[in-house]
Design a protein around this motif. Structure first.
Motif, mmCIF file in Angstrom:
data_model
loop_
_atom_site.group_PDB
_atom_site.id
_atom_site.type_symbol
_atom_site.label_atom_id
_atom_site.label_comp_id
_atom_site.label_asym_id
_atom_site.label_seq_id
_atom_site.Cartn_x
_atom_site.Cartn_y
_atom_site.Cartn_z
ATOM 1 N N HIS A 98 0.841 -1.204 0.000
ATOM 2 C CA HIS A 98 0.000 0.000 0.000
ATOM 3 C C HIS A 98 0.875 1.253 0.000
ATOM 4 N N GLU A 99 1.887 1.263 0.840
ATOM 5 C CA GLU A 99 2.784 2.411 0.921
ATOM 6 C C GLU A 99 3.560 2.579 -0.374
ATOM 7 N N SER A 100 3.995 1.462 -0.940
ATOM 8 C CA SER A 100 4.736 1.508 -2.204
ATOM 9 C C SER A 100 3.865 2.067 -3.328
ATOM 10 N N ILE A 101 2.603 1.640 -3.378
ATOM 11 C CA ILE A 101 1.680 2.121 -4.410
ATOM 12 C C ILE A 101 1.471 3.628 -4.271
ATOM 13 N N ALA A 102 1.287 4.092 -3.043
ATOM 14 C CA ALA A 102 1.082 5.528 -2.823
ATOM 15 C C ALA A 102 2.301 6.327 -3.278
ATOM 16 N N ALA A 103 3.499 5.809 -2.973
ATOM 17 C CA ALA A 103 4.718 6.508 -3.380
ATOM 18 C C ALA A 103 4.863 6.519 -4.897
ATOM 19 N N ARG A 104 4.528 5.403 -5.532
ATOM 20 C CA ARG A 104 4.641 5.338 -6.989
ATOM 21 C C ARG A 104 3.613 6.231 -7.675
ATOM 22 N N ARG A 105 2.412 6.323 -7.100
ATOM 23 C CA ARG A 105 1.406 7.222 -7.662
ATOM 24 C C ARG A 105 1.889 8.669 -7.607
ATOM 25 N N ALA A 106 2.482 9.042 -6.479
ATOM 26 C CA ALA A 106 2.996 10.410 -6.349
ATOM 27 C C ALA A 106 4.112 10.658 -7.356
ATOM 28 N N ALA A 107 4.986 9.660 -7.537
ATOM 29 C CA ALA A 107 6.087 9.805 -8.489
ATOM 30 C C ALA A 107 5.562 9.911 -9.922
ATOM 31 N N LEU A 108 4.522 9.131 -10.241
ATOM 32 C CA LEU A 108 3.942 9.194 -11.583
ATOM 33 C C LEU A 108 3.302 10.555 -11.841
ATOM 34 N N THR A 109 2.634 11.096 -10.828
ATOM 35 C CA THR A 109 2.026 12.414 -10.977
ATOM 36 C C THR A 109 3.094 13.472 -11.228
ATOM 37 N N GLU A 110 4.176 13.383 -10.489
ATOM 38 C CA GLU A 110 5.279 14.340 -10.669
ATOM 39 C C GLU A 110 5.888 14.193 -12.064
ATOM 40 N N ARG A 111 6.057 12.944 -12.495
ATOM 41 C CA ARG A 111 6.646 12.717 -13.811
ATOM 42 C C ARG A 111 5.709 13.186 -14.924
ATOM 43 N N THR A 112 4.409 12.934 -14.761
ATOM 44 C CA THR A 112 3.444 13.378 -15.764
ATOM 45 C C THR A 112 3.474 14.892 -15.907
ATOM 46 N N THR A 113 3.550 15.591 -14.786
ATOM 47 C CA THR A 113 3.617 17.049 -14.818
ATOM 48 C C THR A 113 4.858 17.519 -15.564
ATOM 49 N N ALA A 114 5.988 16.855 -15.293
ATOM 50 C CA ALA A 114 7.235 17.215 -15.974
ATOM 51 C C ALA A 114 7.160 16.913 -17.467
ATOM 52 N N MET A 115 6.494 15.808 -17.823
ATOM 53 C CA MET A 115 6.351 15.458 -19.237
ATOM 54 C C MET A 115 5.486 16.484 -19.961
ATOM 55 N N LEU A 116 4.420 16.938 -19.312
ATOM 56 C CA LEU A 116 3.576 17.960 -19.919
ATOM 57 C C LEU A 116 4.364 19.248 -20.145
ATOM 58 N N ALA A 117 5.182 19.623 -19.152
ATOM 59 C CA ALA A 117 6.001 20.828 -19.301
ATOM 60 C C ALA A 117 6.993 20.651 -20.449
ATOM 61 N N GLY A 118 7.608 19.469 -20.525
ATOM 62 C CA GLY A 118 8.553 19.206 -21.603
ATOM 63 C C GLY A 118 7.894 19.233 -22.967
ATOM 64 N N ALA A 119 6.700 18.643 -23.058
ATOM 65 C CA ALA A 119 5.966 18.646 -24.326
ATOM 66 C C ALA A 119 5.601 20.069 -24.726
ATOM 67 N N GLY A 120 5.286 20.920 -23.734
ATOM 68 C CA GLY A 120 4.980 22.313 -24.026
ATOM 69 C C GLY A 120 6.180 23.042 -24.614
ATOM 70 N N HIS A 121 7.347 22.803 -24.053
ATOM 71 C CA HIS A 121 8.573 23.416 -24.577
ATOM 72 C C HIS A 121 8.875 22.897 -25.982
ATOM 73 N N LEU A 122 8.648 21.609 -26.194
ATOM 74 C CA LEU A 122 8.878 21.048 -27.527
ATOM 75 C C LEU A 122 7.932 21.693 -28.538
ATOM 76 N N HIS A 123 6.664 21.857 -28.155
ATOM 77 C CA HIS A 123 5.700 22.496 -29.049
ATOM 78 C C HIS A 123 6.127 23.928 -29.377
ATOM 79 N N ALA A 124 6.582 24.659 -28.374
ATOM 80 C CA ALA A 124 7.028 26.030 -28.607
ATOM 81 C C ALA A 124 8.227 26.051 -29.549
ATOM 82 N N TYR A 125 9.132 25.095 -29.380
ATOM 83 C CA TYR A 125 10.316 25.039 -30.244
ATOM 84 C C TYR A 125 9.916 24.708 -31.680
ATOM 85 N N LEU A 126 9.025 23.742 -31.851
ATOM 86 C CA LEU A 126 8.595 23.359 -33.198
ATOM 87 C C LEU A 126 7.822 24.491 -33.866
#
Length: 268
Positions: free
Chosen positions: A232-260
């Motif tokens: 249960h604790e591991s799942i909660a930690a992984r969910r938080a990590a996935l949320t953080e990574r998703t946010t970073a991916m969205l930011a990265g995709a935004g920068h890529l779109h601006a560059y293109l």
């Protein structure tokens, strides 16, 4: 545009490697490595052989650094290299693949969470059954009991306990989901309480139509953590990590779109 996708302020028409290095907080050698790897578009040279950069290179560097935070440096390098080779659709396909992989991780986490909830419900139901049996026994009535995990069980007993056919248990074993101990000489299967727990979990997820390959990582995590509470604790930690990574991916995709859209010059 939001803060992640807004265009960076204009830069001088001509930039030195040290200017880009200071912008990203890296060495000038790393800037050269980025250009050679295709992370940055090719840089023209002066008559004396020195690289010269401009605002397009600066935007490419910012896009790469943003992508690397969410997609990782390897994927970010491949995305930028593909863009600079002139294959923008191919670069976007790499972005899609990274998001699909992230979705797969979320599906596995959801399966693990649902399995743990099901196991908790079954544990509560089993407790109620045991308490009822105690009351019946106190009333001098011998209860009819189904086999429950205690000593090792045979395959037929496990099948009856969790409500499946023995053939299903054999299929799950062939898929590597169950590993009951084999008796010497007879090769009879012996299921420990942990094996029965795993069989219950597999059965629960199969009833929810999860394929076997998605169940395997759930069991792996359960074995790795050593119990449902730790999982249960591991799942909660992984969910938080996935949320953080998703946010970073969205930011990265935004920068890529601006560059293109604003900074990239398609390869002729």
């Amino acid at each position: 545009m939001n803060e992640h996708t807004s265009l960076p302020p204009p830069a001088p028409a001509r930039l030195r490697p040290v200017d880009l290095a200071r912008l990203a907080g890296i060495s000038t050698q790393q800037i050269r490595n980025y250009e050679e790897a295709g992370v940055l578009p090719p840089a023209p040279r002066t008559e004396s052989g020195y690289r010269t950069f401009d605002d397009v290179h600066r935007r490419a560097l910012l896009a790469y650094r943003a992508l690397a935070k969410g997609y990782g440096p390897v994927a970010a390098t491949e995305i930028m290299r593909t863009v600079h080779s002139g294959d923008v659709p191919g670069a976007l396909a790499l972005v899609d693949a990274a998001h699909a992989a992230l979705h797969g991780e979320r599906v596995s986490l959801r399966a693990a969470g649902e399995a743990l909830e099901a196991l908790a419900r079954e544990a509560r139901a089993e407790k109620v059954k045991v308490e009822k049996a105690k009351v019946e026994k106190a009333g001098a009535e011998k209860p009819r009991r189904s086999p429950r995990p205690g000593p090792d069980l045979r395959i037929g007993e496990v099948a009856a306990l969790i409500g499946v056919r023995t053939s299903a248990l054999r299929v799950w074993e062939s898929a590597g989901l169950l590993t009951p101990r084999r008796e010497r000489g007879t090769a009879y299967r012996h299921y420990s309480p942990a094996d029965v727990r795993d069989a219950r979990l597999v059965h629960t997820l199969r009833r929810s139509h999860y394929p076997l390959h998605q169940i395997r990582p759930v069991l792996k995590d359960l074995h790795r953590t050593g119990g449902s509470e730790a999982l249960h604790e591991s799942i909660a930690a992984r969910r938080a990590a996935l949320t953080e990574r998703t946010t970073a991916m969205l930011a990265g995709a935004g920068h890529l779109h601006a560059y293109l859209t604003h900074g990239h010059q398609p390869k002729s």
